[in-house]
Design an enzyme around this catalytic site. Sequence first.
Site, PDB file in Angstrom:
ATOM      1  N   ASP A  39       0.815  -1.215   0.000  1.00  0.00           N
ATOM      2  CA  ASP A  39       0.000   0.000   0.000  1.00  0.00           C
ATOM      3  C   ASP A  39       0.851   1.268   0.000  1.00  0.00           C
ATOM      4  OD1 ASP A  39      -2.445   1.689   0.701  1.00  0.00           O
ATOM      5  OD2 ASP A  39      -1.245   1.987   2.492  1.00  0.00           O
ATOM      6  N   LEU A  98      -5.898   7.365   3.633  1.00  0.00           N
ATOM      7  CA  LEU A  98      -6.111   8.410   2.617  1.00  0.00           C
ATOM      8  C   LEU A  98      -5.010   8.442   1.563  1.00  0.00           C
ATOM      9  CD1 LEU A  98      -7.311  11.285   4.976  1.00  0.00           C
ATOM     10  CD2 LEU A  98      -8.710   9.968   3.390  1.00  0.00           C
ATOM     11  N   ARG A  99      -4.081   7.469   1.657  1.00  0.00           N
ATOM     12  CA  ARG A  99      -2.966   7.476   0.708  1.00  0.00           C
ATOM     13  C   ARG A  99      -3.456   7.334  -0.729  1.00  0.00           C
ATOM     14  NH1 ARG A  99       0.420   3.994   3.282  1.00  0.00           N
ATOM     15  NH2 ARG A  99       1.500   5.597   4.449  1.00  0.00           N
ATOM     16  N   GLY A 100      -4.466   6.496  -0.946  1.00  0.00           N
ATOM     17  CA  GLY A 100      -5.009   6.300  -2.290  1.00  0.00           C
ATOM     18  C   GLY A 100      -5.571   7.577  -2.875  1.00  0.00           C
ATOM     19  N   VAL A 130      -2.511  10.018  -3.684  1.00  0.00           N
ATOM     20  CA  VAL A 130      -1.707   9.574  -4.832  1.00  0.00           C
ATOM     21  C   VAL A 130      -2.474   9.771  -6.138  1.00  0.00           C
ATOM     22  CG1 VAL A 130      -0.691   7.559  -5.959  1.00  0.00           C
ATOM     23  CG2 VAL A 130      -0.267   7.958  -3.547  1.00  0.00           C
TER      24      VAL A 130
END
Length: 349
Positions: free
Chosen positions: A204, A285-287, A290
């Site tokens: 991830d 919230l990384r998705g 990015v």
Amino acid sequence: MAEEINVRPVFPFTSIVGQEEMKLALILNVIDPKIGGVMIMGDRGTGKSTTVRALVDLLPEIEVVTNDQFNSDPYDMELMSDSVRDMVKTNADIPTTKIKIPMVDLPLGATEDRVCGTIDIEKALTEGIKAFEPGLLAKANRGILYVDEVNLLDDHLVDVLLDSAASGWNTVEREGISICHPARFILVGSGNPEEGELRPQLLDRFGMHAQIGTVREPDLRVKIVEQRALFDQNPKEFRDKCLTDQQKLMKQIVDARQQLKEVNIDYDLRLKISEICSELNVDGLRGDMVTNRAAKALVAFEGRSEVTPKDIYTIITLCLRHRLRKDPLETIDSGVKVQEVFNRAFGYD
């Protein structure tokens, strides 16, 4: 792009046939390194390492402080070693030179000391100086760190690499002595899915995930074989023929870096991205972040200033497919699942 003497010639990036997904992911990370690197999963012999090396060869030189072990930027305090910062504070003259963007290969058997660097405790105690032997993270600062077969690397080392890539710093502590240096690099990992996947929590943390397969079309296979034979026969002549295309792409990437801060993404589109991430049950919230960054980098690469739904569609699978929770009974490909949810969110059903 003059050929250097005694340097092994690199296959030109613009002559690599197919594998568009991998090439796009690498280019977008070069335009905006904060996307967070690329994980490339695919069959053996599909040109993963060739493509990474070709991209590094394509990129323009960078200015560094002469004889500095960390490729320090003479103008950016965030990319300077402590010794260079001290020189700046005292207004000392800082000699500079230009080098090719560093590409560091991390061998599978590397130890943590080899990766992070070591502190010479004896020198520190007897002479009172912080004697530091830099590791691969120091050499990779402002460049690309490439880990082939990353899925076979020790999880602890992968964690160290991802931490440094995310923070831009590497800290080495031993016997109460601590040394910190800049380690801002683009992490590129590659592997063969047959040999196992990375743990989800590590996977991830790669910004993008490109899946590549062996080219099946006979005419494309013939073209790849022919081009490789021509290159092996006379590398200089082959590279000279590609020079115009290489320079054009290099300029496009350099211009995109400048254009990036001018790119806008409407609130409605950002809301749609977060809706998609939410519906796909993407943790954290990384998705979202990015996907926003990659869409803007794509727009900059194409010389525009406004993100469109089509831009998001182009990159969203690369940004999210590896963040989905795996259901062992699921037969649908994760990339297809992302596209289906995108179509629903944008009303394209």
